[in-house]
Design a protein around this motif. Structure first.
Motif, PDB file in Angstrom:
ATOM      1  N   ALA A   1      52.487  28.241  33.685  1.00  0.00           N
ATOM      2  CA  ALA A   1      51.059  28.548  33.619  1.00  0.00           C
ATOM      3  C   ALA A   1      50.442  28.663  35.003  1.00  0.00           C
ATOM      4  N   GLU A   2      50.923  27.858  35.954  1.00  0.00           N
ATOM      5  CA  GLU A   2      50.369  27.891  37.297  1.00  0.00           C
ATOM      6  C   GLU A   2      50.680  29.214  37.988  1.00  0.00           C
ATOM      7  N   GLU A   3      51.842  29.784  37.666  1.00  0.00           N
ATOM      8  CA  GLU A   3      52.186  31.096  38.225  1.00  0.00           C
ATOM      9  C   GLU A   3      51.236  32.161  37.678  1.00  0.00           C
ATOM     10  N   GLY A   4      50.853  32.027  36.414  1.00  0.00           N
ATOM     11  CA  GLY A   4      49.882  32.942  35.833  1.00  0.00           C
ATOM     12  C   GLY A   4      48.529  32.837  36.502  1.00  0.00           C
ATOM     13  N   ARG A   5      48.106  31.618  36.830  1.00  0.00           N
ATOM     14  CA  ARG A   5      46.842  31.427  37.527  1.00  0.00           C
ATOM     15  C   ARG A   5      46.895  32.058  38.914  1.00  0.00           C
ATOM     16  N   ARG A   6      48.021  31.914  39.587  1.00  0.00           N
ATOM     17  CA  ARG A   6      48.164  32.508  40.918  1.00  0.00           C
ATOM     18  C   ARG A   6      48.099  34.037  40.828  1.00  0.00           C
ATOM     19  N   TYR A   7      48.717  34.576  39.802  1.00  0.00           N
ATOM     20  CA  TYR A   7      48.719  36.028  39.565  1.00  0.00           C
ATOM     21  C   TYR A   7      47.292  36.545  39.408  1.00  0.00           C
ATOM     22  N   ILE A   8      46.472  35.830  38.645  1.00  0.00           N
ATOM     23  CA  ILE A   8      45.077  36.230  38.436  1.00  0.00           C
ATOM     24  C   ILE A   8      44.274  36.063  39.717  1.00  0.00           C
ATOM     25  N   LYS A   9      44.479  34.954  40.413  1.00  0.00           N
ATOM     26  CA  LYS A   9      43.703  34.712  41.629  1.00  0.00           C
ATOM     27  C   LYS A   9      43.978  35.783  42.675  1.00  0.00           C
ATOM     28  N   GLU A  10      45.231  36.224  42.789  1.00  0.00           N
ATOM     29  CA  GLU A  10      45.579  37.221  43.795  1.00  0.00           C
ATOM     30  C   GLU A  10      45.073  38.612  43.427  1.00  0.00           C
ATOM     31  N   ASN A  11      45.109  38.966  42.139  1.00  0.00           N
ATOM     32  CA  ASN A  11      44.916  40.352  41.743  1.00  0.00           C
ATOM     33  C   ASN A  11      43.631  40.640  40.974  1.00  0.00           C
ATOM     34  N   VAL A  12      42.927  39.613  40.544  1.00  0.00           N
ATOM     35  CA  VAL A  12      41.632  39.793  39.901  1.00  0.00           C
ATOM     36  C   VAL A  12      40.527  39.156  40.739  1.00  0.00           C
ATOM     37  N   LEU A  13      40.771  37.910  41.203  1.00  0.00           N
ATOM     38  CA  LEU A  13      39.788  37.242  42.047  1.00  0.00           C
ATOM     39  C   LEU A  13      39.951  37.613  43.517  1.00  0.00           C
ATOM     40  N   PHE A  14      41.057  38.269  43.855  1.00  0.00           N
ATOM     41  CA  PHE A  14      41.324  38.707  45.229  1.00  0.00           C
ATOM     42  C   PHE A  14      41.170  37.536  46.204  1.00  0.00           C
ATOM     43  N   HIS A  15      41.849  36.434  45.852  1.00  0.00           N
ATOM     44  CA  HIS A  15      41.975  35.226  46.675  1.00  0.00           C
ATOM     45  C   HIS A  15      40.707  34.375  46.707  1.00  0.00           C
ATOM     46  N   ARG A  16      39.715  34.711  45.913  1.00  0.00           N
ATOM     47  CA  ARG A  16      38.516  33.878  45.877  1.00  0.00           C
ATOM     48  C   ARG A  16      38.690  32.761  44.855  1.00  0.00           C
ATOM     49  N   ASP A  17      37.895  31.710  44.992  1.00  0.00           N
ATOM     50  CA  ASP A  17      37.957  30.608  44.037  1.00  0.00           C
ATOM     51  C   ASP A  17      37.224  30.953  42.751  1.00  0.00           C
ATOM     52  N   THR A  18      36.240  31.848  42.828  1.00  0.00           N
ATOM     53  CA  THR A  18      35.475  32.228  41.657  1.00  0.00           C
ATOM     54  C   THR A  18      34.810  33.582  41.895  1.00  0.00           C
ATOM     55  N   LEU A  19      34.349  34.193  40.812  1.00  0.00           N
ATOM     56  CA  LEU A  19      33.576  35.426  40.865  1.00  0.00           C
ATOM     57  C   LEU A  19      32.518  35.364  39.773  1.00  0.00           C
ATOM     58  N   PRO A  20      31.415  36.075  39.948  1.00  0.00           N
ATOM     59  CA  PRO A  20      30.408  36.119  38.887  1.00  0.00           C
ATOM     60  C   PRO A  20      30.731  37.180  37.843  1.00  0.00           C
ATOM     61  N   LEU A  21      30.102  37.065  36.676  1.00  0.00           N
ATOM     62  CA  LEU A  21      30.134  38.141  35.699  1.00  0.00           C
ATOM     63  C   LEU A  21      29.106  39.170  36.145  1.00  0.00           C
ATOM     64  N   GLY A  22      29.565  40.209  36.801  1.00  0.00           N
ATOM     65  CA  GLY A  22      28.662  41.170  37.417  1.00  0.00           C
ATOM     66  C   GLY A  22      28.128  42.226  36.477  1.00  0.00           C
ATOM     67  N   GLU A  23      28.805  42.441  35.351  1.00  0.00           N
ATOM     68  CA  GLU A  23      28.374  43.492  34.423  1.00  0.00           C
ATOM     69  C   GLU A  23      28.741  43.116  33.002  1.00  0.00           C
ATOM     70  N   PHE A  24      27.847  43.412  32.094  1.00  0.00           N
ATOM     71  CA  PHE A  24      28.132  43.370  30.656  1.00  0.00           C
ATOM     72  C   PHE A  24      27.783  44.739  30.098  1.00  0.00           C
ATOM     73  N   ALA A  25      28.695  45.335  29.340  1.00  0.00           N
ATOM     74  CA  ALA A  25      28.489  46.688  28.836  1.00  0.00           C
ATOM     75  C   ALA A  25      29.040  46.831  27.430  1.00  0.00           C
ATOM     76  N   ILE A  26      28.528  47.825  26.735  1.00  0.00           N
ATOM     77  CA  ILE A  26      29.048  48.170  25.414  1.00  0.00           C
ATOM     78  C   ILE A  26      29.517  49.617  25.472  1.00  0.00           C
ATOM     79  N   GLY A  27      30.827  49.822  25.348  1.00  0.00           N
ATOM     80  CA  GLY A  27      31.371  51.169  25.314  1.00  0.00           C
ATOM     81  C   GLY A  27      31.130  51.807  23.963  1.00  0.00           C
ATOM     82  N   THR A  28      30.802  53.080  23.964  1.00  0.00           N
ATOM     83  CA  THR A  28      30.473  53.781  22.717  1.00  0.00           C
ATOM     84  C   THR A  28      31.358  54.992  22.449  1.00  0.00           C
TER      85      THR A  28
END
Length: 734
Positions: free
Chosen positions: A585-612
């Motif tokens: 599980a820790e490897e999965g967390r590292r994978y997300i931190k590197e490639n979604v959070l881009f090495h940050r500890d956290t990010l905000p929810l910047g957008e909420f959308a409804i696709g149509t």
């Protein structure tokens, strides 16, 4: 002024971290005459009236001398031996590759590229790239796992990095950039000489730090040259090799694809052949949709396109016939095209190789190097600041259909330390801050469109035709339906989203509170201009009060697969996350931190959308290509949630209006509000959309302050009055 588009073009999104370490920001251009030359360029031209570069006049003689000297030493390297088995094998292979690269450069310079048979060009292409192809990767020095198995620890990582530096000379060789090739070969020779000296004198290798410093100073010393080239090639239309191919090559002869120096497979060849087989009317429809979306992006925002002179092309090779028509359209708009090599893509020889080397800059990333790169970027921007005023923004043609990729996590690959991660985050923020000093964000725009490639499978032609239909849907119909959805959402205090069919999503999104509902709105009505195809409404959520879990069983983000992705939000900020990609599980967390959070500890929810765009959803289901859709289309196939900056990043103070005349007031959140007091904390310079598909969506309900509930989607179907037409395509899904 009316705006019905979505601002989400991420200036970093097209680059790997390693590429970004040199210069990751797209730049601009100036108005100059465009000369179309059907020839391989003979070294990069000096353009825009700037000083001659190293490939010209008296400097050319010096460069040729350096080239001769480094080749002589490399030939010695090929026959000499240190007596160290691993290093002997490494340097002999590096010498062989360097000489192959030199032969390729000469082949190009002597004009043989134009006359060579297709089979000869394919042989060159295969031999230059074959060592890192998946079938050979286990025994390649480009593989850090193999390199570390031959030379322990950091030595192995460094040698693998140097091989990557040499390999990155293939495209410059195809473009006649002798300086770039010489610099890379000199790095190899300097490391070899240090090893030879120490081994022969003391029968031991030099200290690792000695070799690392050679690589460090190589990276630092040539930062200015690389930064200047990147920005000059984006600032000045003349002498742009990619544009010369688009406008000058015989596009019915697929040999032109090899002029880029990029890896070419049957996928690119078949794409080019397929486009050549299409009627001109179809090509015109594709190109006109692309360029008209670009023009509309300026019109609906009230931006003056006449002030601009350069459009920035992003594309994958094989689509040149459509792009030629697009360039002609752009010319009518007063725009000349440029295309930087990082934004022109061929086939990826091995995605695992790319993934393994994405953090190679961690071998030497420190504060001094960060400052150096920022300084040289500043100098380059300043040098071309007049030309940069003409930059109109990117026009991206994306592809989809490649086989999904889930990388293997290799402990031998370079990883950034916690301190380096912080420095990288700081660099990204300061880089963007520097970029916006020279590019006025409120004056530029963009457009993005996507098409499938043959790799998608035997139904390629049918999927391609359906994609054209999806890209050209009646935006007026969607605008009216989406306005019904917005009218309901504007009444809400917050929105509740719950999953079904095993999806554990349970999320509350807090919304902006309207002060003047007669003139204001929370959600933007996004149809098809800059962000093609049509189909979403979106907002910047209020962070405080946004809580819960977002879960998706399978999603592809920036080309990487995530299984059972789960993200927990607390007051709009990521508080926890995980995925099922790895047993650990820790490897999965590292994978997300590197490639979604881009090495940050956290990010905000910047957008909420409804696709149509339920037609796109059905297309994906009909052909079983959900896992191959680009985010550009995938985000329109259900509600989506973007982590990072809002869609209004850097443009929060620009008034935005929906077609009904109401101003979209939810353009910032608690983080971006800091832009005037603490800009380093206001922006994250990333924006990653995570889509919840309709078949995993149990409920999406707008909740008023008094508790009244307005259900918009239930059990994967639109139930809000006025939106029922969106269900018609969904009835085709069994």
């Amino acid at each position: 002024m009316i705006d019905n588009r979505k601002r989400e073009w991420n200036t970093e999104g097209r680059y790997t971290a390693g590429e970004a370490a040199d210069c990751q920001l797209p730049v601009c251009g100036k108005e100059e005459s465009l000369e179309v030359i059907d020839a391989v360029p003979q070294a990069w031209s000096a353009v825009c009236g700037k000083e001659e570069n190293m490939d010209q006049s008296e400097n050319r003689e010096v460069l040729q001398e350096r080239y001769g000297l480094v080749l002589e030493r490399i030939r010695e390297m090929e026959t000499e031996g240190l007596g160290h088995p691993a290093l002997d094998a490494y340097f002999k292979q590096m010498a062989a590759f360097s000489l192959k690269l030199s032969d390729y450069y000469i082949f190009v310079e002597q004009g043989h590229m134009r006359d060579a048979q297709l089979s000869e060009l394919q042989t060159w292409n295969r031999e230059l790239y074959e060592d890192i192809l998946p079938e050979h990767y286990d025994q390649s020095w480009g593989n850090p796992a193999y390199s570390v198995s031959r030379m322990d620890g950091q030595w192995g990582q460094l040698l693998s990095f140097v091989y990557g530096e040499l390999r990155d000379g293939i495209v410059p060789a195809a473009q006649g950039d002798l300086e770039d090739i010489v610099v890379r070969m000199e790095l190899l020779v300097e490391i070899y000489s240090a090893c030879v000296g120490a081994w022969r004198e003391q029968r031991q290798l030099p200290p690792y730090e000695t070799i690392r410093q050679i690589a460090y100073w190589h990276n630092s010393d040539y930062s200015d040259i690389r930064a200047e080239k990147v920005i000059r090639r984006m600032a000045c239309p003349e002498g742009n090799p990619a544009v010369e191919i688009i406008m000058g090559a015989d596009l019915e002869d697929v040999r032109y694809l090899y002029r880029y120096g990029l890896y070419v497979t049957e996928n690119e060849l078949e794409t080019a052949r397929f486009l050549c087989s299409l009627p001109q009317e179809t090509i015109d429809t594709m190109a006109d949709t692309y360029t008209e979306g670009y023009r509309m992006g300026f019109e609906v925002m009230g931006k003056d396109l006449s002030k601009k002179s350069t459009v920035d092309l992003y594309y994958n090779i094989g689509f040149e016939r459509m792009l030629r028509r697009a360039v002609e359209n752009f010319a009518v708009l007063g725009l000349k095209p440029v295309a930087r090599e990082l934004n022109v893509k061929g086939a990826i020889p091995n995605r695992q190789y790319t993934y393994d080397h994405k953090d190679d800059h961690g071998l030497f990333w420190d504060k001094a190097l960060m400052q150096r790169k920022l300084e040289v970027l500043k100098t380059a921007y300043e040098q071309y600041k007049q030309e940069l005023k003409g930059y109109a923004g990117p026009a991206a043609l994306e592809i989809f259909g490649e086989e999904p990729f889930a990388p293997e996590s290799r402990p031998q690959a370079v990883r950034l330390t916690p301190e380096q991660q912080k420095l990288w985050v700081e660099y990204s923020a300061r880089n963007m801050e520097l970029y916006t000093q020279y590019i006025t964000m409120s004056e530029r725009s963009f457009t993005i469109i996507a098409f499938p490639v043959p790799e998608i499978g035997e139904n390629f032609r049918a999927i391609f035709e359906e994609t054209i239909k999806v890209n050209t849907l009646d935006y007026m119909k969607y605008r009216q339906i989406q306005q019904c959805v917005i009218d309901a959402l504007d009444q809400a205090d917050h929105v509740e989203i719950k999953g079904m069919n095993g999806n554990t999503t349970d999320l509350t999104v807090n919304l902006w509170k309207l002060q003047n509902p007669e003139k204001e709105t929370i959600f933007e009505n996004c149809v098809a201009d800059v962000n093609i195809p049509v189909g979403e409404v979106f907002t910047s959520p209020v962070l405080k009060g946004t809580n819960g879990v977002l879960h998706v069983s399978r999603v592809f983000l920036n080309g990487l697969e995530y299984k059972d992705l789960s993200v927990t939000f607390r007051d709009g900020m990521i508080a926890d996350y995980g995925c099922g990609n790895f047993p650990d599980a820790e490897e999965g967390r590292r994978y997300i931190k590197e490639n979604v959070l881009f090495h940050r500890d956290t990010l905000p929810l910047g957008e909420f959308a409804i696709g149509t765009n339920t037609m796109a959803y059905v297309m994906a289901r009909r052909w079983n290509i959900e896992n191959k859709l680009p985010i550009l289309i995938a985000e329109k196939t259900g509600p989506h949630f973007a982590v990072g900056d809002t869609c209004y990043s850097q443009e929060e103070d620009v008034a935005v209006y929906n077609p009904d005349g109401k101003e979209v007031v939810a353009r910032e959140n608690e983080k971006s509000r800091l832009r005037n007091t603490d800009p380093m904390e206001a922006y994250f310079n990333c924006h990653t959309d995570i889509t919840l598909p309709f078949d995993e969506l149990g409920e999406l309900t707008a909740v008023k302050t008094d508790g009244t509930r307005i259900c918009i989607i239930a059990d994967g179907r639109f139930v809000l009055p006025g939106s029922e037409a969106l269900n018609e395509p969904l009835e085709q899904v069994k």
